[in-house]
Write a protein that holds these residues in place. Structure first.
Motif, PDB file in Angstrom:
ATOM      1  N   SER A  13      23.638   5.335   5.646  1.00 18.76           N
ATOM      2  CA  SER A  13      23.528   6.713   5.161  1.00 18.76           C
ATOM      3  C   SER A  13      24.596   7.049   4.125  1.00 18.76           C
ATOM      4  O   SER A  13      24.499   8.058   3.437  1.00 18.76           O
ATOM      5  CB  SER A  13      23.649   7.692   6.327  1.00 18.76           C
ATOM      6  N   GLY A  14      25.646   6.230   4.065  1.00 19.18           N
ATOM      7  CA  GLY A  14      26.742   6.492   3.146  1.00 19.18           C
ATOM      8  C   GLY A  14      27.892   7.260   3.770  1.00 19.18           C
ATOM      9  O   GLY A  14      28.864   7.588   3.100  1.00 19.18           O
ATOM     10  N   LEU A  15      27.821   7.545   5.077  1.00 16.78           N
ATOM     11  CA  LEU A  15      28.884   8.269   5.756  1.00 16.78           C
ATOM     12  C   LEU A  15      30.055   7.323   6.010  1.00 16.78           C
ATOM     13  O   LEU A  15      29.892   6.297   6.672  1.00 16.78           O
ATOM     14  CB  LEU A  15      28.370   8.860   7.076  1.00 16.78           C
ATOM     15  N   GLU A  27      34.371  16.495  -1.581  1.00 19.50           N
ATOM     16  CA  GLU A  27      33.347  15.460  -1.380  1.00 19.50           C
ATOM     17  C   GLU A  27      32.177  15.943  -0.519  1.00 19.50           C
ATOM     18  O   GLU A  27      31.188  15.234  -0.385  1.00 19.50           O
ATOM     19  CB  GLU A  27      33.963  14.235  -0.690  1.00 19.50           C
ATOM     20  N   VAL A  58      23.657  14.448   5.353  1.00  9.33           N
ATOM     21  CA  VAL A  58      24.578  13.460   4.816  1.00  9.33           C
ATOM     22  C   VAL A  58      24.089  12.971   3.452  1.00  9.33           C
ATOM     23  O   VAL A  58      24.866  12.809   2.512  1.00  9.33           O
ATOM     24  CB  VAL A  58      24.739  12.274   5.796  1.00  9.33           C
ATOM     25  N   ARG A  59      22.779  12.763   3.352  1.00  5.32           N
ATOM     26  CA  ARG A  59      22.236  12.270   2.085  1.00  5.32           C
ATOM     27  C   ARG A  59      20.759  12.618   1.973  1.00  5.32           C
ATOM     28  O   ARG A  59      20.012  12.518   2.935  1.00  5.32           O
ATOM     29  CB  ARG A  59      22.405  10.746   1.978  1.00  5.32           C
ATOM     30  N   TRP A  60      20.345  13.028   0.783  1.00 12.26           N
ATOM     31  CA  TRP A  60      18.945  13.253   0.443  1.00 12.26           C
ATOM     32  C   TRP A  60      18.398  11.933  -0.073  1.00 12.26           C
ATOM     33  O   TRP A  60      19.036  11.265  -0.891  1.00 12.26           O
ATOM     34  CB  TRP A  60      18.816  14.306  -0.640  1.00 12.26           C
ATOM     35  N   VAL A  61      17.216  11.550   0.368  1.00  8.27           N
ATOM     36  CA  VAL A  61      16.605  10.278  -0.043  1.00  8.27           C
ATOM     37  C   VAL A  61      15.381  10.581  -0.905  1.00  8.27           C
ATOM     38  O   VAL A  61      14.426  11.216  -0.448  1.00  8.27           O
ATOM     39  CB  VAL A  61      16.190   9.439   1.190  1.00  8.27           C
ATOM     40  N   PHE A  72      15.709  12.708   4.697  1.00  7.54           N
ATOM     41  CA  PHE A  72      17.098  13.117   4.776  1.00  7.54           C
ATOM     42  C   PHE A  72      17.827  12.360   5.882  1.00  7.54           C
ATOM     43  O   PHE A  72      17.275  12.166   6.958  1.00  7.54           O
ATOM     44  CB  PHE A  72      17.184  14.629   5.076  1.00  7.54           C
ATOM     45  N   TRP A  73      19.057  11.960   5.603  1.00 12.65           N
ATOM     46  CA  TRP A  73      19.954  11.454   6.636  1.00 12.65           C
ATOM     47  C   TRP A  73      20.669  12.680   7.192  1.00 12.65           C
ATOM     48  O   TRP A  73      21.407  13.359   6.462  1.00 12.65           O
ATOM     49  CB  TRP A  73      20.952  10.463   6.062  1.00 12.65           C
ATOM     50  N   GLN A 153      14.854  18.713   7.118  1.00 16.09           N
ATOM     51  CA  GLN A 153      16.300  18.885   6.999  1.00 16.09           C
ATOM     52  C   GLN A 153      16.972  19.263   8.313  1.00 16.09           C
ATOM     53  O   GLN A 153      18.171  19.473   8.350  1.00 16.09           O
ATOM     54  CB  GLN A 153      16.591  19.943   5.934  1.00 16.09           C
TER      55      GLN A 153
END
Length: 171
Positions: A13-15, A27, A58-61, A72-73, A153
């Motif tokens: 997820s990039g977290l 950030e 955390v992140r939009w896909v 969405f994550w 979301q």
């Protein structure tokens, strides 16, 4: 206060970590995060704490064709503001259902003439049907679970573990 220093990260997820603070503010982004609960917690000190239970995106896909909708994550989090004062708010649900969706969180510089408070940031949580403003010394945000990819979301209530104010990041 439990330091709650979970060292969890979720590469997919990039977290990068499971506990964030006002030092990470630049950030972070709360756009379209949904608030499930709000609590004002008295402390042994003079000033209370403000706790929010929310689903943090955390992140939009971006959709991969033939899909046309984002995914969405999302992770359930506890956002805790410390030493809260000068709290004011406005709720307006005439047009919408009872939905506390955040548009943005802003940290504003103080123009307070009171010498002891001039250094304390003014926080503004702007929502689609609400507005909260208050002063607080800072915040911590605890990601209680690793993010999950979902089509909306908001996490299903049972998957997020109901409404909670746990101050512990996942490991």
């Amino acid at each position: 206060m439990d330091s709650g220093m979970g060292n969890g990260s979720h590469q997919e997820s990039g977290l990068s970590k499971s506990v964030w603070s006002d030092a990470d503010f630049e950030e972070m982004g709360w756009h379209d995060a949904t608030i499930h609960g709000l609590s004002v917690q008295p402390t042994e000190d003079v000033l209370p704490r403000l706790l929010l239970d929310l689903d943090y995106i955390v992140r939009w896909v971006h959709p991969i064709p033939p899909a046309t909708h984002f995914s969405f994550w999302v992770s359930p989090v506890t956002l805790v503001f410390e030493d809260v004062f000068d709290f004011e708010g406005d709720l307006d649900f005439k047009v919408r259902a009872l939905d506390l969706e955040i548009d943005g969180v802003h940290r504003l510089t103080s123009d307070d003439a009171r010498p002891n408070f001039a250094h304390v940031p003014l926080w503004h949580i702007e929502g689609h049907a609400f507005d909260l403003k208050f002063r607080a010394s800072g915040f911590r945000q605890y990601f209680r679970q690793a993010p999950k990819v979902v089509s909306g979301q908001v996490l299903p209530y049972a998957e997020r573990g109901g409404c909670a104010f746990t101050e512990l990041g996942f490991s």
